[in-house]
Design a protein around this motif. Structure first.
Motif, PDB file in Angstrom:
ATOM      1  N   SER A 115       8.475 -68.830   8.873  1.00 34.67           N
ATOM      2  CA  SER A 115       9.898 -68.790   9.226  1.00 34.67           C
ATOM      3  C   SER A 115      10.148 -67.958  10.486  1.00 34.67           C
ATOM      4  N   ARG A 116       9.282 -67.000  10.771  1.00 35.73           N
ATOM      5  CA  ARG A 116       9.445 -66.157  11.967  1.00 35.73           C
ATOM      6  C   ARG A 116       8.871 -66.805  13.227  1.00 35.73           C
ATOM      7  N   MET A 117       8.289 -67.983  13.080  1.00 33.40           N
ATOM      8  CA  MET A 117       7.670 -68.654  14.212  1.00 33.40           C
ATOM      9  C   MET A 117       8.727 -69.380  15.042  1.00 33.40           C
ATOM     10  N   SER A 118       8.518 -69.411  16.332  1.00 31.50           N
ATOM     11  CA  SER A 118       9.424 -70.094  17.254  1.00 31.50           C
ATOM     12  C   SER A 118       9.428 -71.596  16.963  1.00 31.50           C
ATOM     13  N   PRO A 119      10.619 -72.241  17.010  1.00 35.38           N
ATOM     14  CA  PRO A 119      10.688 -73.692  16.766  1.00 35.38           C
ATOM     15  C   PRO A 119       9.838 -74.502  17.755  1.00 35.38           C
ATOM     16  N   ASP A 120       9.629 -73.952  18.961  1.00 38.45           N
ATOM     17  CA  ASP A 120       8.789 -74.654  19.935  1.00 38.45           C
ATOM     18  C   ASP A 120       7.366 -74.856  19.410  1.00 38.45           C
ATOM     19  N   PHE A 121       6.891 -73.893  18.633  1.00 38.28           N
ATOM     20  CA  PHE A 121       5.553 -73.988  18.062  1.00 38.28           C
ATOM     21  C   PHE A 121       5.580 -74.614  16.661  1.00 38.28           C
ATOM     22  N   LYS A 122       6.621 -74.304  15.913  1.00 40.14           N
ATOM     23  CA  LYS A 122       6.709 -74.728  14.518  1.00 40.14           C
ATOM     24  C   LYS A 122       6.783 -76.250  14.382  1.00 40.14           C
ATOM     25  N   VAL A 123       7.621 -76.894  15.173  1.00 45.48           N
ATOM     26  CA  VAL A 123       7.841 -78.334  15.034  1.00 45.48           C
ATOM     27  C   VAL A 123       6.565 -79.133  15.313  1.00 45.48           C
ATOM     28  N   PRO A 124       5.872 -78.896  16.444  1.00 47.54           N
ATOM     29  CA  PRO A 124       4.620 -79.654  16.654  1.00 47.54           C
ATOM     30  C   PRO A 124       3.559 -79.352  15.596  1.00 47.54           C
ATOM     31  N   PHE A 125       3.500 -78.087  15.186  1.00 47.10           N
ATOM     32  CA  PHE A 125       2.515 -77.707  14.173  1.00 47.10           C
ATOM     33  C   PHE A 125       2.782 -78.440  12.863  1.00 47.10           C
ATOM     34  N   ARG A 156      -1.260 -72.012  15.272  1.00 44.02           N
ATOM     35  CA  ARG A 156      -2.371 -71.648  14.378  1.00 44.02           C
ATOM     36  C   ARG A 156      -2.770 -70.194  14.589  1.00 44.02           C
ATOM     37  N   LYS A 157      -2.885 -69.829  15.861  1.00 42.16           N
ATOM     38  CA  LYS A 157      -3.296 -68.467  16.203  1.00 42.16           C
ATOM     39  C   LYS A 157      -2.279 -67.444  15.685  1.00 42.16           C
ATOM     40  N   GLU A 158      -1.006 -67.757  15.831  1.00 37.82           N
ATOM     41  CA  GLU A 158       0.057 -66.853  15.368  1.00 37.82           C
ATOM     42  C   GLU A 158       0.028 -66.720  13.840  1.00 37.82           C
ATOM     43  N   LEU A 159      -0.107 -67.844  13.149  1.00 41.11           N
ATOM     44  CA  LEU A 159      -0.184 -67.792  11.685  1.00 41.11           C
ATOM     45  C   LEU A 159      -1.419 -67.024  11.227  1.00 41.11           C
ATOM     46  N   LYS A 160      -2.515 -67.234  11.893  1.00 40.80           N
ATOM     47  CA  LYS A 160      -3.749 -66.539  11.542  1.00 40.80           C
ATOM     48  C   LYS A 160      -3.577 -65.030  11.714  1.00 40.80           C
ATOM     49  N   GLY A 161      -2.883 -64.632  12.757  1.00 39.74           N
ATOM     50  CA  GLY A 161      -2.631 -63.212  12.990  1.00 39.74           C
ATOM     51  C   GLY A 161      -1.717 -62.604  11.933  1.00 39.74           C
ATOM     52  N   LYS A 162      -0.717 -63.365  11.499  1.00 44.10           N
ATOM     53  CA  LYS A 162       0.232 -62.849  10.512  1.00 44.10           C
ATOM     54  C   LYS A 162      -0.335 -62.873   9.092  1.00 44.10           C
ATOM     55  N   LYS A 164      -3.669 -62.262   8.128  1.00 40.72           N
ATOM     56  CA  LYS A 164      -5.050 -61.784   8.239  1.00 40.72           C
ATOM     57  C   LYS A 164      -5.731 -61.573   6.897  1.00 40.72           C
ATOM     58  N   GLY A 165      -5.013 -61.174   5.892  1.00 36.16           N
ATOM     59  CA  GLY A 165      -5.616 -60.895   4.593  1.00 36.16           C
ATOM     60  C   GLY A 165      -6.056 -62.122   3.825  1.00 36.16           C
ATOM     61  N   TYR A 166      -5.749 -63.326   4.313  1.00 29.57           N
ATOM     62  CA  TYR A 166      -6.041 -64.536   3.563  1.00 29.57           C
ATOM     63  C   TYR A 166      -7.265 -65.305   4.063  1.00 29.57           C
ATOM     64  N   TYR A 167      -7.971 -64.811   5.018  1.00 32.42           N
ATOM     65  CA  TYR A 167      -9.150 -65.497   5.494  1.00 32.42           C
ATOM     66  C   TYR A 167     -10.238 -64.482   5.790  1.00 32.42           C
ATOM     67  N   LYS A 168     -11.465 -64.959   5.773  1.00 33.92           N
ATOM     68  CA  LYS A 168     -12.604 -64.105   6.102  1.00 33.92           C
ATOM     69  C   LYS A 168     -12.943 -64.321   7.572  1.00 33.92           C
ATOM     70  N   SER A 169     -13.160 -63.238   8.260  1.00 35.09           N
ATOM     71  CA  SER A 169     -13.534 -63.370   9.666  1.00 35.09           C
ATOM     72  C   SER A 169     -15.002 -63.803   9.754  1.00 35.09           C
ATOM     73  N   LYS A 170     -15.357 -64.433  10.849  1.00 36.83           N
ATOM     74  CA  LYS A 170     -16.725 -64.941  11.032  1.00 36.83           C
ATOM     75  C   LYS A 170     -17.668 -63.871  11.557  1.00 36.83           C
ATOM     76  N   ALA A 171     -17.184 -62.675  11.756  1.00 40.36           N
ATOM     77  CA  ALA A 171     -18.020 -61.607  12.307  1.00 40.36           C
ATOM     78  C   ALA A 171     -19.027 -61.102  11.317  1.00 40.36           C
TER      79      ALA A 171
END
Length: 171
Positions: A115-125, A156-162, A164-171
């Motif tokens: 919901s905090r994402m800009s509509p410019d990014f949200k709609v295409p996503f 995707r990048k913005e959602l991934k940043g927000k 962070k606790g829901y995925y494992k990093s590849k490092a």
């Protein structure tokens, strides 16, 4: 083929089944048990073997089916061994209650981030998430295809940043 000749061939083939049994069970003792059960079943099912067929392949099929059936039986029982001094067997499904509480909390977090994402990014996503192809999104939103791709990437990048606790990093 005589019964004795058949039994001899079955027993001689048992050594070639050892590596396969080990790869299935990942344990030497379990592999030996699996081979023994395979030999027993093969000898008792001599009448089902057709001369001229590959004996090792027939034995492998028997062994694989025994392994699969044993695995299914264990999963169906769903029993956990308690390693305390009393060694009780606990049926784990008796007292376990499943609900959607955790997944509901996860969805709330995803909805907040989205919901905090800009509509410019949200709609295409969202369109891409629903299965639209890049070109269809570009045509519908009257944007260049490169812009659509980059907006989806940044969403995707913005959602991934927000989240962070829901995925494992590849490092």
């Amino acid at each position: 083929m005589t019964t004795q000749a058949f039994n001899t061939q079955v027993i001689d083939s048992s050594t070639s089944l050892k590596p396969i049994a080990l790869s299935l069970t990942k344990d030497s003792e379990d592999a030996n048990d699996l081979i023994q059960e395979t030999m027993l079943r093969a000898i008792s099912s001599k009448d089902k073997f057709r001369e001229g067929t590959n004996l090792k392949a027939w034995l492998y099929t028997i062994m694989k089916n025994i392994f699969i059936n044993n695995y299914r039986r264990k999963m169906k029982r769903n029993t956990i061994i308690d390693t305390t001094d009393n060694n009780y067997f606990i049926n784990s499904t008796d007292r376990t209650i499943y609900n959607n509480g955790e997944s509901n909390l996860n969805m709330e977090d995803i909805d907040k981030a989205f919901s905090r994402m800009s509509p410019d990014f949200k709609v295409p996503f969202l369109m891409h998430f629903k299965g639209f192809k890049y070109q269809e999104i570009a045509n519908d939103l009257e944007l260049p295809i490169g812009t659509v791709k980059s907006r989806i990437h940044f969403a995707r990048k913005e959602l991934k940043g927000k989240l962070k606790g829901y995925y494992k990093s590849k490092a």
